[in-house]
Motif scaffolding. Structure first.
Motif, PDB file in Angstrom:
ATOM      1  N   VAL A   1      -7.150  28.475  -5.306  1.00  0.00           N
ATOM      2  CA  VAL A   1      -5.711  28.613  -5.065  1.00  0.00           C
ATOM      3  C   VAL A   1      -5.340  30.082  -4.968  1.00  0.00           C
ATOM      4  O   VAL A   1      -4.574  30.490  -4.090  1.00  0.00           O
ATOM      5  N   GLN A   2      -5.899  30.894  -5.851  1.00  0.00           N
ATOM      6  CA  GLN A   2      -5.634  32.334  -5.775  1.00  0.00           C
ATOM      7  C   GLN A   2      -6.022  32.888  -4.416  1.00  0.00           C
ATOM      8  O   GLN A   2      -5.272  33.624  -3.775  1.00  0.00           O
ATOM      9  N   ALA A   3      -7.236  32.524  -3.985  1.00  0.00           N
ATOM     10  CA  ALA A   3      -7.727  33.047  -2.715  1.00  0.00           C
ATOM     11  C   ALA A   3      -6.834  32.608  -1.563  1.00  0.00           C
ATOM     12  O   ALA A   3      -6.505  33.408  -0.678  1.00  0.00           O
ATOM     13  N   LEU A   4      -6.408  31.335  -1.559  1.00  0.00           N
ATOM     14  CA  LEU A   4      -5.596  30.844  -0.452  1.00  0.00           C
ATOM     15  C   LEU A   4      -4.243  31.532  -0.406  1.00  0.00           C
ATOM     16  O   LEU A   4      -3.746  31.876   0.674  1.00  0.00           O
ATOM     17  N   MET A   5      -3.641  31.779  -1.572  1.00  0.00           N
ATOM     18  CA  MET A   5      -2.346  32.455  -1.571  1.00  0.00           C
ATOM     19  C   MET A   5      -2.484  33.876  -1.051  1.00  0.00           C
ATOM     20  O   MET A   5      -1.675  34.365  -0.263  1.00  0.00           O
ATOM     21  N   ILE A   6      -3.535  34.562  -1.503  1.00  0.00           N
ATOM     22  CA  ILE A   6      -3.714  35.937  -1.040  1.00  0.00           C
ATOM     23  C   ILE A   6      -3.995  35.968   0.458  1.00  0.00           C
ATOM     24  O   ILE A   6      -3.487  36.809   1.195  1.00  0.00           O
ATOM     25  N   LEU A   7      -4.799  35.019   0.925  1.00  0.00           N
ATOM     26  CA  LEU A   7      -5.091  34.970   2.355  1.00  0.00           C
ATOM     27  C   LEU A   7      -3.837  34.712   3.166  1.00  0.00           C
ATOM     28  O   LEU A   7      -3.661  35.285   4.248  1.00  0.00           O
ATOM     29  N   SER A   8      -2.948  33.864   2.646  1.00  0.00           N
ATOM     30  CA  SER A   8      -1.735  33.593   3.409  1.00  0.00           C
ATOM     31  C   SER A   8      -0.878  34.848   3.518  1.00  0.00           C
ATOM     32  O   SER A   8      -0.301  35.126   4.568  1.00  0.00           O
ATOM     33  N   ILE A   9      -0.825  35.628   2.443  1.00  0.00           N
ATOM     34  CA  ILE A   9      -0.067  36.885   2.513  1.00  0.00           C
ATOM     35  C   ILE A   9      -0.693  37.816   3.537  1.00  0.00           C
ATOM     36  O   ILE A   9      -0.010  38.423   4.367  1.00  0.00           O
ATOM     37  N   ILE A  10      -2.021  37.923   3.492  1.00  0.00           N
ATOM     38  CA  ILE A  10      -2.707  38.833   4.421  1.00  0.00           C
ATOM     39  C   ILE A  10      -2.451  38.412   5.859  1.00  0.00           C
ATOM     40  O   ILE A  10      -2.127  39.233   6.725  1.00  0.00           O
ATOM     41  N   PHE A  11      -2.556  37.105   6.128  1.00  0.00           N
ATOM     42  CA  PHE A  11      -2.364  36.639   7.501  1.00  0.00           C
ATOM     43  C   PHE A  11      -0.927  36.842   7.955  1.00  0.00           C
ATOM     44  O   PHE A  11      -0.675  37.134   9.124  1.00  0.00           O
ATOM     45  N   SER A  12       0.021  36.680   7.045  1.00  0.00           N
ATOM     46  CA  SER A  12       1.402  36.875   7.435  1.00  0.00           C
ATOM     47  C   SER A  12       1.680  38.340   7.763  1.00  0.00           C
ATOM     48  O   SER A  12       2.392  38.650   8.728  1.00  0.00           O
ATOM     49  N   VAL A  13       1.090  39.228   6.986  1.00  0.00           N
ATOM     50  CA  VAL A  13       1.267  40.656   7.279  1.00  0.00           C
ATOM     51  C   VAL A  13       0.619  41.002   8.612  1.00  0.00           C
ATOM     52  O   VAL A  13       1.179  41.730   9.437  1.00  0.00           O
ATOM     53  N   ILE A  14      -0.582  40.451   8.843  1.00  0.00           N
ATOM     54  CA  ILE A  14      -1.243  40.702  10.126  1.00  0.00           C
ATOM     55  C   ILE A  14      -0.385  40.168  11.268  1.00  0.00           C
ATOM     56  O   ILE A  14      -0.256  40.809  12.326  1.00  0.00           O
ATOM     57  N   ALA A  15       0.232  38.996  11.068  1.00  0.00           N
ATOM     58  CA  ALA A  15       1.077  38.421  12.113  1.00  0.00           C
ATOM     59  C   ALA A  15       2.238  39.353  12.427  1.00  0.00           C
ATOM     60  O   ALA A  15       2.599  39.554  13.591  1.00  0.00           O
TER      61      ALA A  15
ATOM     62  N   PHE B   1      -1.514  33.432  13.837  1.00  0.00           N
ATOM     63  CA  PHE B   1      -1.674  33.993  12.492  1.00  0.00           C
ATOM     64  C   PHE B   1      -0.640  33.439  11.527  1.00  0.00           C
ATOM     65  O   PHE B   1      -0.949  33.120  10.373  1.00  0.00           O
ATOM     66  N   GLN B   2       0.585  33.314  12.005  1.00  0.00           N
ATOM     67  CA  GLN B   2       1.639  32.839  11.117  1.00  0.00           C
ATOM     68  C   GLN B   2       1.403  31.376  10.737  1.00  0.00           C
ATOM     69  O   GLN B   2       1.621  30.965   9.604  1.00  0.00           O
ATOM     70  N   ILE B   3       0.933  30.589  11.729  1.00  0.00           N
ATOM     71  CA  ILE B   3       0.675  29.182  11.413  1.00  0.00           C
ATOM     72  C   ILE B   3      -0.488  29.055  10.436  1.00  0.00           C
ATOM     73  O   ILE B   3      -0.477  28.232   9.528  1.00  0.00           O
ATOM     74  N   PHE B   4      -1.511  29.914  10.616  1.00  0.00           N
ATOM     75  CA  PHE B   4      -2.600  29.911   9.644  1.00  0.00           C
ATOM     76  C   PHE B   4      -2.100  30.259   8.250  1.00  0.00           C
ATOM     77  O   PHE B   4      -2.521  29.662   7.262  1.00  0.00           O
ATOM     78  N   ALA B   5      -1.188  31.250   8.191  1.00  0.00           N
ATOM     79  CA  ALA B   5      -0.640  31.626   6.884  1.00  0.00           C
ATOM     80  C   ALA B   5       0.055  30.428   6.241  1.00  0.00           C
ATOM     81  O   ALA B   5      -0.113  30.162   5.049  1.00  0.00           O
ATOM     82  N   SER B   6       0.817  29.692   7.036  1.00  0.00           N
ATOM     83  CA  SER B   6       1.520  28.546   6.457  1.00  0.00           C
ATOM     84  C   SER B   6       0.533  27.458   6.037  1.00  0.00           C
ATOM     85  O   SER B   6       0.718  26.797   5.021  1.00  0.00           O
ATOM     86  N   LEU B   7      -0.552  27.302   6.794  1.00  0.00           N
ATOM     87  CA  LEU B   7      -1.546  26.306   6.405  1.00  0.00           C
ATOM     88  C   LEU B   7      -2.213  26.677   5.094  1.00  0.00           C
ATOM     89  O   LEU B   7      -2.486  25.824   4.249  1.00  0.00           O
ATOM     90  N   PHE B   8      -2.489  27.987   4.929  1.00  0.00           N
ATOM     91  CA  PHE B   8      -3.119  28.412   3.679  1.00  0.00           C
ATOM     92  C   PHE B   8      -2.204  28.171   2.493  1.00  0.00           C
ATOM     93  O   PHE B   8      -2.649  27.717   1.435  1.00  0.00           O
ATOM     94  N   VAL B   9      -0.919  28.478   2.676  1.00  0.00           N
ATOM     95  CA  VAL B   9       0.021  28.239   1.583  1.00  0.00           C
ATOM     96  C   VAL B   9       0.064  26.760   1.246  1.00  0.00           C
ATOM     97  O   VAL B   9       0.066  26.358   0.084  1.00  0.00           O
ATOM     98  N   MET B  10       0.068  25.936   2.297  1.00  0.00           N
ATOM     99  CA  MET B  10       0.144  24.503   2.048  1.00  0.00           C
ATOM    100  C   MET B  10      -1.089  24.021   1.298  1.00  0.00           C
ATOM    101  O   MET B  10      -0.976  23.267   0.335  1.00  0.00           O
ATOM    102  N   SER B  11      -2.272  24.462   1.733  1.00  0.00           N
ATOM    103  CA  SER B  11      -3.468  23.987   1.028  1.00  0.00           C
ATOM    104  C   SER B  11      -3.501  24.490  -0.401  1.00  0.00           C
ATOM    105  O   SER B  11      -3.905  23.762  -1.306  1.00  0.00           O
ATOM    106  N   GLY B  12      -3.035  25.727  -0.610  1.00  0.00           N
ATOM    107  CA  GLY B  12      -3.010  26.250  -1.969  1.00  0.00           C
ATOM    108  C   GLY B  12      -2.102  25.419  -2.855  1.00  0.00           C
ATOM    109  O   GLY B  12      -2.461  25.032  -3.971  1.00  0.00           O
TER     110      GLY B  12
END
Lengths: 216, 157
Positions: free
Chosen positions: B63-77, B100-111
């Motif tokens: 969960v930690q990893a997914l939340m951090i990844l979503s932040i990273i992807f959103s910033v990249i977007a 990128f933004q959709i990936f970020a939302s998917l990561f948040v959802m999975s987390g």
């Protein structure tokens, strides 16, 4: 004159070590072990004095949640005395080397009831002032993964995949532009060049310069 | 059209801020005397507030990893959006930003989903899920909508 100097140096040599004369004991901070395994609890000390023949080591154990600690090992007068009545009878062995300031013990066949704090106290006469040091023992069924390992692994894997995809994409474009690959060369090549080359005027008129006549 | 641009950017930044707050604040579960989140278990015992690192389970780290990844992807977007704003040709779509933004939302959802599924193991029945957890669930549709807007949006003349 010389005698005064000699006396002064002897006095100084006598005083200075006494001021820094505290024995410092080193054990680990925390130890993890699996049920049924053996573990070596190490204890060593630092002292300004030579290791005397009357050096003593003693280990005591305080179970988790208990308030009192019991003594489980003592080394004195050149001989080790292990626990023969308490929770570690027949499971404790002395594997240290007092001449080398090592007072380590070996605990065999660990169980969940051995969770607790082990304290080592060493004395090196006349250097006896010091603080005992404690090591905490945690017994697990299986050794847990360190905090953050999986987190870092997942993040690294995904970012690595991203970088890989970007690299492959640019590699493909490069190769296509060089006509190495013969697949829809014209379409991809032109589109790629179009994207990079032209700086078209956009509709959104971003805050920097926009020229009205150009956007007709 | 400047308003549209500002609105889109505002939506993106809002989703990003929600992600940040949700990841860092210690309020995923709250109880009478303790609160815990992805990083710490804090409790107030006998009047003193005391935090210790969260249990080192595999799922909480995921969960930690997914939340951090979503932040990273959103910033990249966000960065890619500004790049594409100036380099995209007419009629082009902001596919990359949207992806990128959709990936970020998917990561948040999975987390959030993993946390929900595993929470009976971590959260005692007397404790309820806190507001940082709800923020994560709110950030998910915001990021998804933002990503979809980017994909639909077209640079027109």
């Amino acid at each position: 004159m010389l005698t005064i100097l000699a006396l002064a140096s002897i006095v100084l040599l006598g005083i200075v070590p006494q001021q820094s004369e505290a024995i410092v004991i080193y054990t680990g901070w925390e130890r993890h072990a699996l049920v049924g395994s053996d573990i070596r609890l190490s204890c060593s000390f630092f002292s300004w004095r030579w290791t005397s023949e009357d050096v003593t080591f003693s280990w005591s154990y305080r179970p988790d949640g208990a308030r009192d600690s019991i003594s489980i090992f003592h080394y004195t007068g050149g001989a080790p005395y292990v626990d023969n009545k308490g929770p570690f009878r027949d499971r404790l062995e002395f594997v240290g080397n007092p001449a080398r300031r090592d007072g380590s013990i070996l605990l065999k066949n660990l169980d969940y009831g051995d969770n607790g704090t082990f304290t080592c106290d060493a004395k090196n006469p006349p250097d006896i002032v010091g603080r005992a040091s404690s090591v905490r023992l945690l017994v697990f069924e299986k050794v847990p993964i360190q905090a953050g390992v999986i987190t870092g692994a997942i993040i690294g894997a995904v970012l690595g995949l991203l970088v890989l995809i970007v690299v492959i994409y640019y590699l493909m474009r490069f190769l296509v532009a060089r006509r190495v690959f013969n697949l829809s060369v014209s379409k991809h090549g032109r589109k790629g060049k179009g994207k990079e080359g032209s700086q078209q005027r956009q509709l959104w008129r971003p805050p920097p310069v926009t020229l009205l006549p150009l956007t007709s | 059209m400047l308003i549209l641009l500002l609105g889109i950017v505002f939506l993106h930044v809002a989703a990003l801020v929600l992600l940040f707050v949700s990841t860092t604040v210690s309020a995923w579960t709250t109880g009478a005397a303790r609160s815990s989140d992805l990083w710490h278990n804090c409790s107030t015992t006998n009047g003193e507030f005391h935090c210790e690192p969260a249990s080192t389970g595999e799922w909480i780290q995921a969960v930690q990893a997914l939340m951090i990844l979503s932040i990273i992807f959103s910033v990249i977007a966000l960065i890619v959006f500004f790049c594409q704003l100036f380099t995209l040709q007419k009629g082009g779509r902001f596919f990359l930003t949207g992806t990128f933004q959709i990936f970020a939302s998917l990561f948040v959802m999975s987390g959030a989903v993993i946390y929900t599924v595993m929470s009976p193991k971590w959260v005692a029945p007397t404790e309820t899920l806190g507001w940082a957890y709800i923020l994560a669930w709110v950030a998910f549709p915001l990021a998804l909508i933002s990503g979809l807007i980017y994909v639909i949006l077209r640079k027109r003349e």
